[in-house]
Each structure stands twice: as C-alpha cells, then as structure tokens.
Design a protein around this motif. Sequence first.
Motif, PDB file in Angstrom:
ATOM      1  N   THR A  76      -3.974  20.635 -22.794  1.00 53.11           N
ATOM      2  CA  THR A  76      -3.252  19.221 -22.925  1.00 53.11           C
ATOM      3  C   THR A  76      -3.960  18.140 -21.845  1.00 53.11           C
ATOM      4  OG1 THR A  76      -1.183  20.163 -23.906  1.00 53.11           O
ATOM      5  CG2 THR A  76      -1.349  17.881 -23.327  1.00 53.11           C
ATOM      6  N   ARG A  78      -6.510  18.495 -19.986  1.00 51.43           N
ATOM      7  CA  ARG A  78      -7.984  18.586 -20.480  1.00 51.43           C
ATOM      8  C   ARG A  78      -8.399  17.676 -21.511  1.00 51.43           C
ATOM      9  NH1 ARG A  78      -8.818  23.292 -19.588  1.00 51.43           N
ATOM     10  NH2 ARG A  78      -8.430  24.110 -21.389  1.00 51.43           N
ATOM     11  N   GLU A  79      -7.504  17.691 -22.863  1.00 51.51           N
ATOM     12  CA  GLU A  79      -7.842  16.834 -23.535  1.00 51.51           C
ATOM     13  C   GLU A  79      -7.416  15.388 -23.367  1.00 51.51           C
ATOM     14  OE1 GLU A  79      -5.494  18.352 -26.681  1.00 51.51           O
ATOM     15  OE2 GLU A  79      -6.547  20.258 -26.747  1.00 51.51           O
ATOM     16  N   GLU A  80      -6.498  15.151 -22.441  1.00 55.42           N
ATOM     17  CA  GLU A  80      -6.054  13.809 -21.976  1.00 55.42           C
ATOM     18  C   GLU A  80      -7.015  12.958 -21.171  1.00 55.42           C
ATOM     19  OE1 GLU A  80      -2.370  14.281 -19.914  1.00 55.42           O
ATOM     20  OE2 GLU A  80      -1.341  14.684 -21.577  1.00 55.42           O
ATOM     21  N   LEU A  82     -10.400  13.819 -21.009  1.00 53.42           N
ATOM     22  CA  LEU A  82     -11.598  13.608 -21.881  1.00 53.42           C
ATOM     23  C   LEU A  82     -11.394  12.517 -22.819  1.00 53.42           C
ATOM     24  CD1 LEU A  82     -12.956  17.245 -22.924  1.00 53.42           C
ATOM     25  CD2 LEU A  82     -14.307  15.403 -21.785  1.00 53.42           C
ATOM     26  N   ALA A  83     -10.514  12.298 -23.396  1.00 57.29           N
ATOM     27  CA  ALA A  83     -10.044  11.262 -24.242  1.00 57.29           C
ATOM     28  C   ALA A  83     -10.018   9.965 -23.463  1.00 57.29           C
ATOM     29  CB  ALA A  83      -8.798  11.544 -25.203  1.00 57.29           C
ATOM     30  N   GLY A  84      -9.356   9.972 -22.483  1.00 55.82           N
ATOM     31  CA  GLY A  84      -9.222   8.731 -21.651  1.00 55.82           C
ATOM     32  C   GLY A  84      -9.971   8.399 -20.626  1.00 55.82           C
ATOM     33  N   GLY A  86     -13.039   9.974 -20.407  1.00 59.83           N
ATOM     34  CA  GLY A  86     -14.369  10.194 -21.101  1.00 59.83           C
ATOM     35  C   GLY A  86     -15.215  11.224 -20.476  1.00 59.83           C
ATOM     36  N   ASP A  87     -14.773  11.857 -19.280  1.00 59.12           N
ATOM     37  CA  ASP A  87     -15.438  12.953 -18.429  1.00 59.12           C
ATOM     38  C   ASP A  87     -14.601  13.986 -17.873  1.00 59.12           C
ATOM     39  OD1 ASP A  87     -17.604  14.131 -17.489  1.00 59.12           O
ATOM     40  OD2 ASP A  87     -17.984  12.605 -16.043  1.00 59.12           O
ATOM     41  N   ARG A  94      -5.425   8.881 -13.032  1.00 57.59           N
ATOM     42  CA  ARG A  94      -5.052   7.665 -14.039  1.00 57.59           C
ATOM     43  C   ARG A  94      -4.150   6.713 -13.585  1.00 57.59           C
ATOM     44  NH1 ARG A  94      -1.791   9.770 -19.168  1.00 57.59           N
ATOM     45  NH2 ARG A  94      -0.041   9.426 -17.470  1.00 57.59           N
ATOM     46  N   TRP A 104      -9.022   4.790 -15.448  1.00 57.74           N
ATOM     47  CA  TRP A 104      -9.505   6.145 -14.993  1.00 57.74           C
ATOM     48  C   TRP A 104     -10.381   6.091 -13.696  1.00 57.74           C
ATOM     49  CZ3 TRP A 104      -7.245  10.169 -17.620  1.00 57.74           C
ATOM     50  CH2 TRP A 104      -6.218   9.783 -18.567  1.00 57.74           C
TER      51      TRP A 104
END
Length: 122
Positions: A76, A78-80, A82-84, A86-87, A94, A104
Amino acid sequence: MRLIRLILGKLILLCNWLFSPRSVERNPALQADVDKQTTALTLYQYEACPFCVKVRRVMKRQALNINTRDVKRSATAREELLAGGGDLKVPCLRIDEGEHGYQWMYESGAIIDYLENRFVAG
C-alpha cells in the motif's frame, strides 16, 4: 549480494540504535503544537536505508512525531508513493497542504533542510 546488503542493513540499524541522538525538549504546549503540525507529514522510507536513517535521526533530534511508511514492507505504501510522488525512491516526505493537495519531497538533504527550518529546535 543479498547477504552483504542484509549485514550492512543490520549494521546501520545497530549503529543508529547505539548512537541515537537525544531529543530536544520543548514546553508541553509548544510540543503539542509541533505534534499537531506533524500530522500533515508522512515519511516514505526503507528501514535500513542510510539516507532514511539520516532523516529519521533529525526527526528524533527535533522530537518530531512524523508517521513513517516502509515502502519495502508495505505494498500500500509503495503504491501511494508511486501514485503520488511518481517515483519509487526513498526517502520521500509527503506534505499535506490541505486543499492544495500534497507536496512530495525527495532527497534526504532537502527533507532535512525543510524539517530544520520549519521546526526550529528549542
């Protein structure tokens, strides 16, 4: 290579534990205000990453109760990231800017400068 990384990671964590910085002491009202402000911050990190350890040491020294998310152990998180952000790069801070969304911030030096300037010790 995995064994070397494991050993180095454990060594970094041991040194961090042995030489943990002392936290600044604030009066309770000021610390409560700082704690309220830090609820808008989340550090995405790896536990044994030396740059993440560097940021966490500043957090400890400044007595900042910033939520941390381990990107290596949490899909979760990791996905946050990447989504927010971008890397998939750590450390990443954050910053919740309310109705303006999130900022970010990558790079340990930039994060440390931000924290030290925003939360002046004492």
